[in-house]
Motif scaffolding. Structure first.
Motif, PDB file in Angstrom:
ATOM      1  N   VAL A  76      -3.479   3.706  -1.644  1.00 38.05           N
ATOM      2  CA  VAL A  76      -3.725   2.696  -2.635  1.00 38.05           C
ATOM      3  C   VAL A  76      -3.184   1.427  -2.488  1.00 38.05           C
ATOM      4  CG1 VAL A  76      -3.282   2.728  -5.202  1.00 38.05           C
ATOM      5  CG2 VAL A  76      -3.833   4.814  -4.190  1.00 38.05           C
ATOM      6  N   TYR A  77      -3.993   0.590  -2.751  1.00 37.56           N
ATOM      7  CA  TYR A  77      -3.349  -0.891  -2.446  1.00 37.56           C
ATOM      8  C   TYR A  77      -2.941  -1.625  -3.903  1.00 37.56           C
ATOM      9  CZ  TYR A  77      -4.772  -0.633   2.543  1.00 37.56           C
ATOM     10  OH  TYR A  77      -4.704  -0.422   3.707  1.00 37.56           O
ATOM     11  N   TYR A  78      -1.935  -2.130  -3.627  1.00 39.10           N
ATOM     12  CA  TYR A  78      -1.272  -2.907  -4.877  1.00 39.10           C
ATOM     13  C   TYR A  78      -1.045  -4.096  -4.705  1.00 39.10           C
ATOM     14  CZ  TYR A  78      -0.406   2.017  -6.309  1.00 39.10           C
ATOM     15  OH  TYR A  78      -0.251   3.296  -6.868  1.00 39.10           O
ATOM     16  N   ARG A 122       0.773  -1.275   0.050  1.00 38.79           N
ATOM     17  CA  ARG A 122       0.204   0.140  -0.267  1.00 38.79           C
ATOM     18  C   ARG A 122       0.990   1.302   0.002  1.00 38.79           C
ATOM     19  NH1 ARG A 122      -2.653  -0.476   6.186  1.00 38.79           N
ATOM     20  NH2 ARG A 122      -0.875   0.169   7.409  1.00 38.79           N
ATOM     21  N   ARG A 155       5.543   3.341  -0.926  1.00 40.64           N
ATOM     22  CA  ARG A 155       4.751   2.000  -0.832  1.00 40.64           C
ATOM     23  C   ARG A 155       5.635   1.246   0.143  1.00 40.64           C
ATOM     24  NH1 ARG A 155       3.727  -0.586  -6.457  1.00 40.64           N
ATOM     25  NH2 ARG A 155       3.079   1.629  -6.911  1.00 40.64           N
ATOM     26  N   GLY A 182      -3.397  -1.226  -8.754  1.00 43.67           N
ATOM     27  CA  GLY A 182      -3.880  -0.220  -7.474  1.00 43.67           C
ATOM     28  C   GLY A 182      -5.397  -0.093  -7.463  1.00 43.67           C
ATOM     29  N   TRP A 234       2.745  -6.399 -11.112  1.00 43.53           N
ATOM     30  CA  TRP A 234       2.017  -5.384 -10.373  1.00 43.53           C
ATOM     31  C   TRP A 234       0.521  -5.188 -10.952  1.00 43.53           C
ATOM     32  CZ3 TRP A 234       3.566  -3.718  -5.570  1.00 43.53           C
ATOM     33  CH2 TRP A 234       5.261  -4.090  -5.437  1.00 43.53           C
ATOM     34  N   GLN A 286      -8.063   2.040  -4.769  1.00 47.27           N
ATOM     35  CA  GLN A 286      -8.018   2.954  -3.533  1.00 47.27           C
ATOM     36  C   GLN A 286      -9.093   2.492  -2.289  1.00 47.27           C
ATOM     37  OE1 GLN A 286      -6.605   6.223  -3.193  1.00 47.27           O
ATOM     38  NE2 GLN A 286      -7.278   5.957  -1.170  1.00 47.27           N
TER      39      GLN A 286
END
Length: 120
Positions: A91-93, A37, A44, A113, A110, A115
Motif C-alpha cells: 500500500v502506497y501512501y 509504502r 512502512r 493509501g 497523509w 494498493q
C-alpha cells in the motif's frame, strides 16, 4: 487539508504505474512531499522524497526505476514506477509537509493509501 492518492492497481512484473496525490484545503505552500509504502506484514518505509526546491532522493530498492515529481500549481505529487517487481507490492501512501500560513510551521498530512500489486 486532505490528500487524495490514486493510480494504484494490479500490474504484471516489468510493467509501470503512475501514482498521483493531490492536496486540497487551506494551503499556503507545500514544503516537501514523500511517498511511502507498507508491504504486507512489514513496516512502512520511505520510497521517495522531493523537497521544495525539487531535490529528490530514493530508497536504494527503487533507485533508477521510480521517479518522484511535483506540480506546485496543482498541489500534486506523482510517482512514476517502472520495471515493477513483485517485491514492490504494497500500500502506497503520500505525505506532505503543509504550511497553512507563512508564520506557522508545516504540518504533516497523509493520504489514504493506494494498493499496488505486482504479479510475477
Amino acid at each position: 487539508v486532505q490528500l487524495q492518492a490514486s493510480g494504484g492497481g494490479l500490474v504484471q512484473a516489468g510493467g509501470s504505474l503512475r501514482l498521483s496525490c493531490a492536496a486540497s484545503g487551506s494551503i499556503f505552500r507545500i514544503n516537501a512531499w514523500g511517498w511511502y509504502r507498507q508491504p504486507p506484514g512489514k513496516q512502512r518505509e520511505l520510497v521517495a522524497h522531493i523537497d521544495s526546491g525539487g531535490s529528490t532522493n530514493y530508497a536504494d530498492s527503487v533507485e533508477g526505476r521510480f521517479t518522484i515529481s511535483r506540480d506546485n500549481a496543482k498541489n500534486t505529487v506523482y510517482l512514476q514506477m517502472n520495471s515493477l517487481q513483485p517485491e514492490d507490492t504494497a500500500v502506497y501512501y503520500c505525505n506532505a509537509g503543509v504550511l497553512t500560513t507563512w508564520y506557522i510551521p508545516p504540518t504533516d498530512y497523509w493520504g489514504q493509501g493506494t494498493q499496488v500489486t505486482v504479479s510475477s
